[in-house]
Design a protein around this motif. Structure first.
Motif, short mmCIF file in Angstrom:
data_model
loop_
_atom_site.label_atom_id
_atom_site.label_comp_id
_atom_site.label_asym_id
_atom_site.label_seq_id
_atom_site.Cartn_x
_atom_site.Cartn_y
_atom_site.Cartn_z
N GLU A 1 0.82 -1.22 0.00
CA GLU A 1 0.00 0.00 0.00
C GLU A 1 0.86 1.27 0.00
O GLU A 1 0.36 2.35 0.28
CB GLU A 1 -0.92 0.01 1.23
N SER A 2 2.13 1.16 -0.33
CA SER A 2 3.07 2.28 -0.18
C SER A 2 3.09 3.26 -1.34
O SER A 2 3.64 4.35 -1.20
CB SER A 2 4.49 1.74 0.00
N SER A 3 2.55 2.89 -2.47
CA SER A 3 2.61 3.71 -3.69
C SER A 3 4.05 4.00 -4.11
O SER A 3 4.33 4.99 -4.77
CB SER A 3 1.84 5.02 -3.52
N ARG B 1 6.69 4.94 -2.34
CA ARG B 1 7.38 6.08 -1.71
C ARG B 1 8.77 5.65 -1.24
O ARG B 1 8.93 4.66 -0.55
CB ARG B 1 6.55 6.62 -0.55
N LYS C 1 -0.84 -2.09 -7.41
CA LYS C 1 -1.32 -2.46 -6.08
C LYS C 1 -1.95 -3.83 -6.27
O LYS C 1 -3.05 -3.95 -6.78
CB LYS C 1 -2.34 -1.46 -5.55
N TYR D 1 5.90 -0.64 -7.13
CA TYR D 1 4.78 -0.22 -6.27
C TYR D 1 4.20 1.13 -6.68
O TYR D 1 3.11 1.48 -6.24
CB TYR D 1 5.19 -0.26 -4.80
N ARG D 2 4.88 1.90 -7.52
CA ARG D 2 4.26 3.10 -8.09
C ARG D 2 3.23 2.71 -9.13
O ARG D 2 2.24 3.41 -9.32
CB ARG D 2 5.32 4.00 -8.72
N LYS D 3 3.48 1.60 -9.82
CA LYS D 3 2.59 1.17 -10.90
C LYS D 3 1.47 0.26 -10.43
O LYS D 3 0.37 0.32 -10.95
CB LYS D 3 3.39 0.40 -11.96
#
Length: 191
Positions: A48-50, A52, A106, A102-104
């Motif tokens: 769930e970090s997107s 970061r 979930k 994790y930016r792309k």
């Protein structure tokens, strides 16, 4: 003469420092299992970090702890060794891949990241099959609950008749559960 001793001492000290800074090398299935386990444990923290960067860096800093690696095929000390090797040797590539993934995405699992990072980026699974199912990553044999249950049964019968393993006594033998008669052997562990 003192000059030569000093030079030899300095050279040997220099070799000792360079060898101490290099992480211990590990063998194949452990490296592959370790890579997959590292990404599985990181996924728990980062799904769930997107992507970061601060969260990725913080997760990497506290990843290689024994509590994170108690339920894998290889023993916790060996998994910690693999984790330390991967994080120390490939930290930059690992962080970049985690941030990008994790930016792309979930997702419930990070199998594409495991394939990309373990197979292609660091080639940890070269020459060995990368485990893709949770059951391939778990220890073989009795589960913790099953082992504790068997120990409780043995405790109720009493431990007073425990004999040397060299003797022919079978009084304290723990029975296998009926549904686990067909277990596969534990994989060969390499260091």
């Amino acid at each position: 003469m003192r000059f030569y001793i000093l030079v030899i001492f300095c050279i040997s000290l220099g070799f000792g420092i360079s060898q101490a800074a290099e992480p211990a090398k590990i063998g194949q299935p452990l490296l592959c299992h370790g890579c997959v386990a590292v990404l599985k444990e990181l996924h728990k923290l980062l799904k769930e970090s997107s992507g970061r960067k601060k969260l990725v860096d913080r997760s990497l800093a506290r990843l290689c702890q024994i509590d994170n690696f108690v339920s894998y095929t290889f023993s916790p000390p060996k998994m910690i060794k693999a984790c330390n090797y991967i994080v120390e040797t490939h930290k930059q590539e690992l962080a970049e891949n985690l941030i990008e993934y994790y930016r792309k995405f979930k997702t419930a699992e990070n199998l594409p990241l495991q394939e990309k990072f373990c197979d292609h980026v660091i080639k940890a699974c070269e020459g060995t099959r990368r485990p893709t199912k949770d059951s391939e990553m778990k220890p073989h044999g009795l589960s913790m609950d099953q082992a504790n249950e068997q120990l409780q049964k043995a405790a109720h019968t009493g431990f007073s008749s425990i004999e040397s393993p060299v003797q022919e006594s079978h009084s304290m033998q723990i029975e296998k559960p009926h549904y686990q008669e067909q277990t596969s052997p534990i994989p060969h562990e390499e260091l």
